[in-house]
Scaffold this active site. Sequence first.
Site, PDB file in Angstrom:
ATOM      1  N   CYS A  13       0.822  -1.227   0.000  1.00  0.00           N
ATOM      2  CA  CYS A  13       0.000   0.000   0.000  1.00  0.00           C
ATOM      3  C   CYS A  13       0.850   1.268   0.000  1.00  0.00           C
ATOM      4  O   CYS A  13       0.649   2.173  -0.817  1.00  0.00           O
ATOM      5  CB  CYS A  13      -0.989  -0.020   1.158  1.00  0.00           C
ATOM      6  SG  CYS A  13      -0.251   0.093   2.809  1.00  0.00           S
ATOM      7  N   HIS A  16      -5.747   1.825  -4.332  1.00  0.00           N
ATOM      8  CA  HIS A  16      -4.875   1.291  -3.281  1.00  0.00           C
ATOM      9  C   HIS A  16      -4.477  -0.134  -3.610  1.00  0.00           C
ATOM     10  O   HIS A  16      -5.065  -0.793  -4.472  1.00  0.00           O
ATOM     11  CB  HIS A  16      -5.554   1.371  -1.906  1.00  0.00           C
ATOM     12  CG  HIS A  16      -6.664   0.386  -1.695  1.00  0.00           C
ATOM     13  ND1 HIS A  16      -6.911  -0.228  -0.490  1.00  0.00           N
ATOM     14  CD2 HIS A  16      -7.616  -0.105  -2.551  1.00  0.00           C
ATOM     15  CE1 HIS A  16      -7.954  -1.031  -0.595  1.00  0.00           C
ATOM     16  NE2 HIS A  16      -8.396  -0.974  -1.819  1.00  0.00           N
ATOM     17  N   HIS A  74      -2.648   1.405   6.822  1.00  0.00           N
ATOM     18  CA  HIS A  74      -3.010   1.283   5.406  1.00  0.00           C
ATOM     19  C   HIS A  74      -3.177   2.676   4.803  1.00  0.00           C
ATOM     20  O   HIS A  74      -3.606   3.618   5.481  1.00  0.00           O
ATOM     21  CB  HIS A  74      -4.306   0.490   5.241  1.00  0.00           C
ATOM     22  CG  HIS A  74      -4.590   0.100   3.826  1.00  0.00           C
ATOM     23  ND1 HIS A  74      -3.904  -0.912   3.181  1.00  0.00           N
ATOM     24  CD2 HIS A  74      -5.460   0.599   2.906  1.00  0.00           C
ATOM     25  CE1 HIS A  74      -4.346  -1.025   1.942  1.00  0.00           C
ATOM     26  NE2 HIS A  74      -5.299  -0.121   1.753  1.00  0.00           N
TER      27      HIS A  74
END
Length: 358
Positions: A273, A333, A321
């Site tokens: 990520c 993402h 994240h």
Amino acid sequence: MAAHRKSAHRKPKQRPFTGPAARTAATLALAGAATATSATGAGAAPAEPAPTAAQVRAKVDRLYHDAEVATEKYNGAKEKEAAAAKAVDTLTDEAARRTERLNTARHALGSLATAQYRTGALDPAVQLALSSDPDSYLERAAHLDRAGDRQTSLLSSVRRQLSGIARVKARADRETEALAARRAELREHRTAIHTKLADARALLATLTADERAAYERSADARHGGGPAHADRSAPRTPAAAPNSRAARAVSFAHGAIGKPYVWGATGPNAFDCSGLTQAAWQAAGVSLPRTTYTQINAGQRVSRSELAPGDLVFFYSGISHVGLYIGGGQMIHAPRPGAPVRIAPVDQMPFAGATRVA
């Protein structure tokens, strides 16, 4: 007489136990009954019920989340390891340069000593500087005042070089220790990641094919939909980026759609990520730090209502994240292992904050 013999062979009549003897007998009888019962029922204790498919899915989700947390810690340790390795290399090069200068100064002293020896006038200070024991030389460096002007200059240079090399080597030793610590930390986080992902795969293997398919559909729904959202040809967002650099970052992220998630990866063929957001902004000429918990401080914080394309959006309380906002409540993402880079709604995960890079 016969009657007497008959009575002599008759078994004595047993009397019932009373008092303590009776209690002891009862205890032994109960213990024997319990032993018999446990023997007949050995191995028949009820086993723990197998986890339901829902419980397996929940645990797999936790393992994936924990693996992502460990991945960001790994990324941070990797960054520190690279910095420590660079510092060691720099100090090693500096020590080599200083040693070269030292050798030059000592060579000049050697030439001077040769000339003095030929005339029978080798100065004790020169002998001292040419000693093979630098510590002894430094301890007795006060004798430099016995040398002439040129000798004093050369000897002072040697002393400075020796002191400088000692300082550089001490710093190099400290950085080498730090490098070893960073590498140990890397191994620890790498092991944690492998363990958690292996546990997740083992749990998924306990599900039926239909249950695994249902889990993947559920995970896709939480992280941004199915194949259409993973397709590189997914339509661009109509929202306008606030500046050209943000537009380039968004364009890069669109080009990464469909590429696999791989922990620790920064492209060009796979991403995690924070690796994706770092690479997207790198394409726009902006250098971001490596981890989610450092990227969140790499720009100006903005509220959710102020989001604009190119902003970094962060999730979970541990800032584990990150995605790149593209407008319309959507982001691009890298979700998790097995799920490629894709478009996803921002509201699918616990929102933790946002940062505007440029």
